[in-house]
Design a protein around this motif. Structure first.
Motif, PDB file in Angstrom:
ATOM      1  N   TRP A 115       0.831  -1.202   0.000  1.00  0.00           N
ATOM      2  CA  TRP A 115       0.000   0.000   0.000  1.00  0.00           C
ATOM      3  C   TRP A 115       0.868   1.256   0.000  1.00  0.00           C
ATOM      4  CZ3 TRP A 115      -1.082   4.527   2.285  1.00  0.00           C
ATOM      5  CH2 TRP A 115      -2.335   5.097   2.054  1.00  0.00           C
ATOM      6  N   GLU A 116       1.910   1.267   0.831  1.00  0.00           N
ATOM      7  CA  GLU A 116       2.755   2.457   0.929  1.00  0.00           C
ATOM      8  C   GLU A 116       3.515   2.715  -0.370  1.00  0.00           C
ATOM      9  OE1 GLU A 116       6.426   4.322   3.533  1.00  0.00           O
ATOM     10  OE2 GLU A 116       5.326   2.618   4.360  1.00  0.00           O
ATOM     11  N   LYS A 117       4.008   1.659  -1.005  1.00  0.00           N
ATOM     12  CA  LYS A 117       4.714   1.858  -2.270  1.00  0.00           C
ATOM     13  C   LYS A 117       3.764   2.397  -3.332  1.00  0.00           C
ATOM     14  CE  LYS A 117       7.676  -0.257  -5.755  1.00  0.00           C
ATOM     15  NZ  LYS A 117       8.410  -1.467  -6.207  1.00  0.00           N
ATOM     16  N   THR A 126       6.588  12.536   0.336  1.00  0.00           N
ATOM     17  CA  THR A 126       5.759  12.541   1.538  1.00  0.00           C
ATOM     18  C   THR A 126       4.324  12.153   1.243  1.00  0.00           C
ATOM     19  OG1 THR A 126       7.129  14.314   2.440  1.00  0.00           O
ATOM     20  CG2 THR A 126       5.001  13.925   3.510  1.00  0.00           C
ATOM     21  N   PHE A 127       3.768  12.713   0.192  1.00  0.00           N
ATOM     22  CA  PHE A 127       2.395  12.459  -0.210  1.00  0.00           C
ATOM     23  C   PHE A 127       2.380  11.842  -1.611  1.00  0.00           C
ATOM     24  CE2 PHE A 127       2.064  16.065   2.751  1.00  0.00           C
ATOM     25  CZ  PHE A 127       1.127  15.561   3.648  1.00  0.00           C
ATOM     26  N   PRO A 128       1.264  11.292  -2.055  1.00  0.00           N
ATOM     27  CA  PRO A 128       1.223  10.724  -3.410  1.00  0.00           C
ATOM     28  C   PRO A 128       1.622  11.716  -4.490  1.00  0.00           C
ATOM     29  CG  PRO A 128      -0.696  10.009  -2.164  1.00  0.00           C
ATOM     30  CD  PRO A 128       0.010  11.030  -1.317  1.00  0.00           C
ATOM     31  N   TRP A 129       1.291  12.975  -4.317  1.00  0.00           N
ATOM     32  CA  TRP A 129       1.557  14.004  -5.337  1.00  0.00           C
ATOM     33  C   TRP A 129       2.895  14.700  -5.167  1.00  0.00           C
ATOM     34  CZ3 TRP A 129      -2.447  14.162  -1.756  1.00  0.00           C
ATOM     35  CH2 TRP A 129      -2.241  15.003  -0.658  1.00  0.00           C
ATOM     36  N   SER A 159      -1.360   9.017  -7.126  1.00  0.00           N
ATOM     37  CA  SER A 159      -0.012   8.572  -6.779  1.00  0.00           C
ATOM     38  C   SER A 159       0.849   8.438  -8.032  1.00  0.00           C
ATOM     39  CB  SER A 159      -0.088   7.226  -6.063  1.00  0.00           C
ATOM     40  OG  SER A 159      -0.178   6.155  -6.993  1.00  0.00           O
ATOM     41  N   PRO A 160       2.147   8.162  -7.877  1.00  0.00           N
ATOM     42  CA  PRO A 160       3.016   7.969  -9.046  1.00  0.00           C
ATOM     43  C   PRO A 160       2.550   6.853  -9.983  1.00  0.00           C
ATOM     44  CG  PRO A 160       4.349   8.286  -7.098  1.00  0.00           C
ATOM     45  CD  PRO A 160       2.929   8.135  -6.624  1.00  0.00           C
ATOM     46  N   TYR A 161       1.724   5.945  -9.496  1.00  0.00           N
ATOM     47  CA  TYR A 161       1.233   4.848 -10.328  1.00  0.00           C
ATOM     48  C   TYR A 161      -0.192   5.104 -10.829  1.00  0.00           C
ATOM     49  CZ  TYR A 161       5.306   2.657  -8.292  1.00  0.00           C
ATOM     50  OH  TYR A 161       6.599   2.402  -7.891  1.00  0.00           O
ATOM     51  N   GLY A 162      -0.698   6.318 -10.616  1.00  0.00           N
ATOM     52  CA  GLY A 162      -2.032   6.654 -11.085  1.00  0.00           C
ATOM     53  C   GLY A 162      -3.140   6.144 -10.195  1.00  0.00           C
ATOM     54  N   VAL A 163      -2.860   5.942  -8.903  1.00  0.00           N
ATOM     55  CA  VAL A 163      -3.848   5.414  -7.965  1.00  0.00           C
ATOM     56  C   VAL A 163      -4.505   6.576  -7.207  1.00  0.00           C
ATOM     57  CG1 VAL A 163      -4.243   3.797  -6.079  1.00  0.00           C
ATOM     58  CG2 VAL A 163      -2.444   3.333  -7.755  1.00  0.00           C
ATOM     59  N   TYR A 164      -5.832   6.537  -7.136  1.00  0.00           N
ATOM     60  CA  TYR A 164      -6.609   7.620  -6.525  1.00  0.00           C
ATOM     61  C   TYR A 164      -6.873   7.389  -5.034  1.00  0.00           C
ATOM     62  CZ  TYR A 164      -7.931   9.565 -11.117  1.00  0.00           C
ATOM     63  OH  TYR A 164      -7.927  10.137 -12.365  1.00  0.00           O
ATOM     64  N   ASP A 165      -7.100   8.489  -4.333  1.00  0.00           N
ATOM     65  CA  ASP A 165      -7.565   8.481  -2.943  1.00  0.00           C
ATOM     66  C   ASP A 165      -6.652   7.721  -1.986  1.00  0.00           C
ATOM     67  OD1 ASP A 165      -9.724  10.105  -3.350  1.00  0.00           O
ATOM     68  OD2 ASP A 165     -11.252   8.554  -3.142  1.00  0.00           O
ATOM     69  N   THR A 191     -12.663  12.798   7.762  1.00  0.00           N
ATOM     70  CA  THR A 191     -12.807  13.196   9.160  1.00  0.00           C
ATOM     71  C   THR A 191     -11.498  13.604   9.817  1.00  0.00           C
ATOM     72  OG1 THR A 191     -12.555  10.860   9.735  1.00  0.00           O
ATOM     73  CG2 THR A 191     -14.811  11.705   9.543  1.00  0.00           C
ATOM     74  N   SER A 192     -10.375  13.392   9.141  1.00  0.00           N
ATOM     75  CA  SER A 192      -9.059  13.566   9.761  1.00  0.00           C
ATOM     76  C   SER A 192      -8.255  14.664   9.081  1.00  0.00           C
ATOM     77  CB  SER A 192      -8.272  12.252   9.688  1.00  0.00           C
ATOM     78  OG  SER A 192      -8.973  11.202  10.330  1.00  0.00           O
ATOM     79  N   PRO A 193      -7.314  15.270   9.804  1.00  0.00           N
ATOM     80  CA  PRO A 193      -6.461  16.302   9.192  1.00  0.00           C
ATOM     81  C   PRO A 193      -5.465  15.694   8.219  1.00  0.00           C
ATOM     82  CG  PRO A 193      -5.772  15.872  11.448  1.00  0.00           C
ATOM     83  CD  PRO A 193      -7.050  15.111  11.248  1.00  0.00           C
ATOM     84  N   LEU A 194      -4.945  16.532   7.346  1.00  0.00           N
ATOM     85  CA  LEU A 194      -4.037  16.076   6.293  1.00  0.00           C
ATOM     86  C   LEU A 194      -2.840  15.321   6.838  1.00  0.00           C
ATOM     87  CD1 LEU A 194      -3.137  16.065   3.301  1.00  0.00           C
ATOM     88  CD2 LEU A 194      -2.099  18.301   3.705  1.00  0.00           C
ATOM     89  N   PHE A 195      -2.256  15.783   7.946  1.00  0.00           N
ATOM     90  CA  PHE A 195      -1.028  15.145   8.433  1.00  0.00           C
ATOM     91  C   PHE A 195      -1.250  13.694   8.829  1.00  0.00           C
ATOM     92  CE2 PHE A 195      -2.742  16.488  12.569  1.00  0.00           C
ATOM     93  CZ  PHE A 195      -2.394  15.423  13.398  1.00  0.00           C
ATOM     94  N   ARG A 196      -2.496  13.316   9.156  1.00  0.00           N
ATOM     95  CA  ARG A 196      -2.777  11.909   9.497  1.00  0.00           C
ATOM     96  C   ARG A 196      -2.753  11.028   8.261  1.00  0.00           C
ATOM     97  NH1 ARG A 196      -2.559   9.006  12.628  1.00  0.00           N
ATOM     98  NH2 ARG A 196      -4.513   8.273  13.466  1.00  0.00           N
ATOM     99  N   GLY A 197      -2.824  11.653   7.076  1.00  0.00           N
ATOM    100  CA  GLY A 197      -2.852  10.870   5.842  1.00  0.00           C
ATOM    101  C   GLY A 197      -1.501  10.577   5.251  1.00  0.00           C
ATOM    102  N   VAL A 198      -0.419  11.023   5.872  1.00  0.00           N
ATOM    103  CA  VAL A 198       0.920  10.718   5.348  1.00  0.00           C
ATOM    104  C   VAL A 198       1.053   9.200   5.206  1.00  0.00           C
ATOM    105  CG1 VAL A 198       3.383  10.793   5.860  1.00  0.00           C
ATOM    106  CG2 VAL A 198       1.952  12.801   6.301  1.00  0.00           C
ATOM    107  N   PRO A 199       1.282   8.687   4.003  1.00  0.00           N
ATOM    108  CA  PRO A 199       1.249   7.239   3.776  1.00  0.00           C
ATOM    109  C   PRO A 199       2.236   6.429   4.615  1.00  0.00           C
ATOM    110  CG  PRO A 199       1.071   8.382   1.694  1.00  0.00           C
ATOM    111  CD  PRO A 199       1.385   9.431   2.721  1.00  0.00           C
TER     112      PRO A 199
END
Length: 230
Positions: A115-117, A126-129, A159-165, A191-199
């Motif tokens: 998932w992380e890759k 840091t983020f997909p983008w 993401s770099p592989y074209g994966v959404y969300d 429901t969560s702030p952006l920093f919680r989404g760091v993969p």
């Protein structure tokens, strides 16, 4: 048949999508190789696999429930998902529900490394983008939407592989256990702030937990991408 999307700058994949022979969902190919994993960017090898381009939607899950008589999410009124939510990620699914869907489809839930890759690519972004803290590229608390959105809405956040969300919309169940009966979740939610989404940052929950901000997507090995024998 493949849908080809031309790669953007710093992409590590050609963005090729193919349909899975089981549930028919579009999947993106992630080649084998090393990527920088975790908060310390440690090199980790991952074999090649395919991952769902979008999280499992309500429409996807409804087909699974109809085919298997699996219980539908408890918030579906009258046992049916509202039509306007067909292309939103399914929620109120436990890890056990997610795993049952994956088994039915001939797939698996992603490991934390897979998932992380798929979310970060190979170079430790840091983020997909990229490395920019841009909440507008995903459905998180700062975006102000306050509910799930269509899984194809945030084109600029792929993401770099074209994966959404891979950040925002819903937390996603993974195959990686943390303790008995508890499994990792990643990606954050509306429901969560952006920093919680760091993969690179994990979360976890009991396998019977379900909430309005928790869903999943699946992966497939090369063998699971082969057409099923009749």
């Amino acid at each position: 048949m493949s849908l080809i999307i031309e790669p953007g700058e710093d992409q590590t994949s050609s963005g090729e999508y193919v349909k899975h022979p089981g549930d028919g969902k579009l999947m993106a190919h992630v080649p084998e190789g090393i990527f920088l994993a975790g908060e310390d960017d440690e090199p980790v090898w991952v074999d090649d696999f395919h991952i769902d381009t979008f999280p499992t939607t309500n429409a996807d899950y409804a087909r699974f429930c109809a085919a298997t008589r699996h219980p539908v999410p408890e918030h579906w009124e009258g046992g049916r998902c509202p039509r306007e939510l067909y292309d939103h990620p399914v929620v109120h699914v436990t890890w056990r529900d997610a795993n049952a869907y994956a088994t039915w489809a001939g797939k698996l839930l992603p490991t934390a490394e897979q998932w992380e890759k798929a979310a970060r690519g190979t170079s430790g972004r840091t983020f997909p983008w990229g490395d920019q803290k841009t909440a507008a590229k995903c459905n998180v608390r700062e975006t102000g939407v306050e509910h799930t959105t269509s899984v194809s809405r945030y084109h600029s956040g792929v993401s770099p592989y074209g994966v959404y969300d891979m950040v925002g919309n819903v937390w996603e169940w993974l195959a990686t256990a943390t303790t008995p009966s508890r499994y990792e979740l990643r990606g954050s939610a509306f429901t969560s702030p952006l920093f919680r989404g760091v993969p690179a940052i994990p979360n976890d929950a009991n396998d019977t937990m379900h909430d309005d901000d928790t869903g999943f997507r699946c992966v497939a090995s090369p063998e699971q991408m082969q057409p099923r024998k009749r």
